[in-house]
Write an enzyme that holds these catalytic residues in place. Structure first.
Site, mmCIF file in Angstrom:
data_model
loop_
_atom_site.group_PDB
_atom_site.id
_atom_site.type_symbol
_atom_site.label_atom_id
_atom_site.label_comp_id
_atom_site.label_asym_id
_atom_site.label_seq_id
_atom_site.Cartn_x
_atom_site.Cartn_y
_atom_site.Cartn_z
ATOM 1 N N HIS A 12 0.820 -1.221 0.000
ATOM 2 C CA HIS A 12 0.000 0.000 0.000
ATOM 3 C C HIS A 12 0.850 1.265 0.000
ATOM 4 O O HIS A 12 0.350 2.344 -0.284
ATOM 5 C CB HIS A 12 -0.947 -0.012 1.205
ATOM 6 C CG HIS A 12 -2.021 -1.047 1.070
ATOM 7 N ND1 HIS A 12 -3.307 -0.752 0.713
ATOM 8 C CD2 HIS A 12 -1.974 -2.407 1.192
ATOM 9 C CE1 HIS A 12 -4.018 -1.866 0.635
ATOM 10 N NE2 HIS A 12 -3.233 -2.885 0.934
ATOM 11 N N ASP B 168 3.283 9.472 -0.758
ATOM 12 C CA ASP B 168 2.178 8.633 -0.289
ATOM 13 C C ASP B 168 1.895 7.557 -1.329
ATOM 14 O O ASP B 168 1.941 7.839 -2.528
ATOM 15 C CB ASP B 168 0.910 9.501 -0.116
ATOM 16 C CG ASP B 168 0.074 9.044 1.059
ATOM 17 O OD1 ASP B 168 0.116 7.851 1.382
ATOM 18 O OD2 ASP B 168 -0.633 9.890 1.644
HETATM 19 C C1 G6P Z 1 -1.016 3.169 6.384
HETATM 20 C C2 G6P Z 1 -0.494 1.774 6.179
HETATM 21 C C3 G6P Z 1 -1.451 0.748 6.756
HETATM 22 C C4 G6P Z 1 -1.756 1.088 8.191
HETATM 23 C C5 G6P Z 1 -2.283 2.506 8.308
HETATM 24 C C6 G6P Z 1 -2.530 2.934 9.756
HETATM 25 O O1 G6P Z 1 -2.160 3.362 5.613
HETATM 26 O O2 G6P Z 1 -0.250 1.515 4.811
HETATM 27 O O3 G6P Z 1 -0.907 -0.550 6.681
HETATM 28 O O4 G6P Z 1 -2.688 0.182 8.753
HETATM 29 O O5 G6P Z 1 -1.332 3.384 7.748
HETATM 30 O O6 G6P Z 1 -1.356 2.793 10.492
HETATM 31 P P1 G6P Z 1 -1.353 2.011 11.853
HETATM 32 O O7 G6P Z 1 0.083 1.874 12.245
HETATM 33 O O8 G6P Z 1 -2.135 2.863 12.793
HETATM 34 O O9 G6P Z 1 -2.027 0.684 11.578
#
Ligand code: G6P
Length: 481
Positions: free
Chosen positions: A157, A364
């Site tokens: 992602h 991003d």
């Molecule tokens: C980004 C990453 C995700 C992640 C999200 C929230 O979008 O690509 O994999 O889940 O951030 O981050 P966190 O550490 O709070 O899960």
């Protein structure tokens, strides 16, 4: 087919709960409808005495959610350590912020191996595994070590950076080697694909031909699948949400003044400091805009135990208070700055209320806030998206006002321009973006990845005898190349 989707963070399927990050929000509606099992972290940990990985399972649409307690001894090294202090900064081209230790790396590998063992209970002959994001780069290799022969795909992602940047993570070779156990590796953009393919050939000496790389694991297909949203559904949600109490209160408080909105996790990749400076610059250069436009910046705290995130939170709080102190009036606050999360429902209504959406990350993977802002607009009177050219979304949303988030003066001028854009131009730009959003929906993303994964696995089994000789560094499980 039995689909098992794996990600670190899960979502429990309530549109009224605050949502952290685009990944969980994006996956939720499609996982619900596909009948898949979605496996991830419960957010709790357990000590190592457990014999079996513990999973709490609950229904999710036509499928299920399996929430795993991860091993207590390794969770910190895995999540705050290697995943978010080594890989995340590297993947977002912030080599200066990489903090890495061998212990954290070992914890990361332990959690990947733990997840692989936990997944075995969901395996059936026709299972397809789809692993999400940088938390699990090595999970495919762990599954193969456990004898899994089913299709295993991976989608990143985040961006994949230039070769010199990923090389700042000492374990880059062994991780890339492990990634080649996947049948299919998906990226958000062509640039990410090119960087990865370039890394494989220049650093690992492997040949990538027609999107396929041959390694001692067999053949791996690499391809681009830009993630989308369900634009129609989000638009309906936004139209309804306009009467939500939070949204009505916001509208009333504006007294006819215009609103710009930013919604981000509090993360250094999001360009928040530069964005606040751009608004400061705009009100300084054009004092007539004071009182006519304010900024609502939602910055949801994230990964707060990591020093770089704590530092950013302090820096932003100081900067916002400084800007408000200089430009504010007794009855006017230029920046409303909120450190909390909001549900998708409320966010949809907030986006529709704002005449300008500011999405200006330094880097991003995609940025789904940009897409959601566009989808939430009133077709008769749409707002304007100011979008960083370094967000993956800029490839599709090219009729947004694209900005360089490092160029604060130009961002300030662009935001002012967005505020005064005539209706006809706003509609033309918005309609062009909506066509792209409808075309690249989340349903299309999901279905095309799974289709290509099944094909890639079929290709791989045809050529499994045809593997290349391992290069001398293969496999490097313990070295720091
Ligand atoms: C980004 C990453 C995700 C992640 C999200 C929230 O979008 O690509 O994999 O889940 O951030 O981050 P966190 O550490 O709070 O899960």
């Amino acid at each position: 087919m039995n689909l098992v989707v794996v990600s670190n963070r899960l979502s429990r399927g309530n549109a009224n709960e605050p949502m952290t990050g685009g990944l969980a929000a994006a996956l939720l509606p499609i996982v619900e409808k596909s009948g898949a099992i979605w496996v991830g972290s419960s957010g709790r940990v357990r000590d190592g005495a457990q014999k079996e990985p513990f999973a709490e399972i609950e229904a999710l649409g036509t499928g299920a959610l399996a929430m795993l307690d991860l091993p207590a001894a390794h969770y910190g090294g895995y999540y705050e350590g290697f995943a978010n202090s080594a890989l995340w900064p590297a993947l977002h081209s912030r080599a200066d912020l990489i903090r890495v230790s061998q212990g954290d790396y070992l914890s990361y590998r332990e959690v990947n191996a733990f997840m692989a063992r936990a997944l075995l209970r969901f395996r059936k002959p026709d299972t397809v595994f789809w692993i999400q994001d940088y938390h699990f780069l090595a999970l495919g290799a762990e599954l193969r070590d456990l004898g899994v022969t089913q299709p295993v795909g991976f989608f990143l992602h985040t961006p994949w950076p230039a070769r010199e940047v990923i090389a700042g993570v000492p374990h880059h070779r062994e991780l890339a080697e492990a990634m080649l156990a996947y049948d299919l590796i998906g990226f958000q953009t062509e640039d990410d694909y090119e960087n990865f393919a370039g890394y494989l050939s220049s650093t690992l000496g492997l040949v990538v031909a027609d999107g396929v790389v041959t390694s001692p694991h067999g053949k791996t297909r690499i391809a681009v699948f830009p993630i989308g949203i369900d634009a129609e559904k989000f638009a309906r949600q936004a139209a309804r949400a306009i009467s939500h109490p939070d949204v009505s209160r916001l509208r009333r408080s504006l007294n006819g003044e215009k609103l710009a909105i930013g919604v981000d996790r509090l993360d250094y990749s999001k360009g928040l400091v530069n964005r606040i400076k751009a608004f400061d610059q705009m009100w300084t250069a054009q004092p007539s805009l004071a009182r006519t436009v304010s900024l609502l910046q939602i910055a949801t705290p994230s990964r707060g135990a990591i020093e770089a995130y704590g530092n950013l939170q302090s820096e932003l709080a100081k900067l916002v208070s400084d800007v408000n102190g200089r430009h504010g009036e007794v009855d006017w606050t230029p920046i409303r700055y909120l450190n909390k999360g909001f549900s998708q429902t409320v966010l949809a209504g907030l986006y529709r209320t704002a005449q300008v959406g500011v999405v200006t990350p330094l880097h991003d993977g995609m940025n789904l806030v940009a897409k959601e802002y566009v989808a939430a607009q009133n077709p008769a009177d749409p707002g304007v998206l100011v979008l960083s050219k370094f967000a993956g979304a800029a490839n599709e949303l090219d009729t947004a006002l694209l900005v360089n988030p490092h160029d604060i003066d130009s961002m300030a001028r662009t935001i002012a321009m967005a505020l005064s854009m005539p209706l006809l131009e706003r509609r033309m730009r918005w309609e062009a973006m909506m066509i792209k959003l409808r075309h690249h929906s989340i349903q299309h993303w999901f279905a095309s990845f799974v289709d290509v994964l099944e094909l890639a696995r079929a290709e791989r089994s045809v050529v499994v005898q045809d593997v290349v000789e391992p290069p001398t560094w293969w496999p490097l499980r313990s070295a720091n190349g």
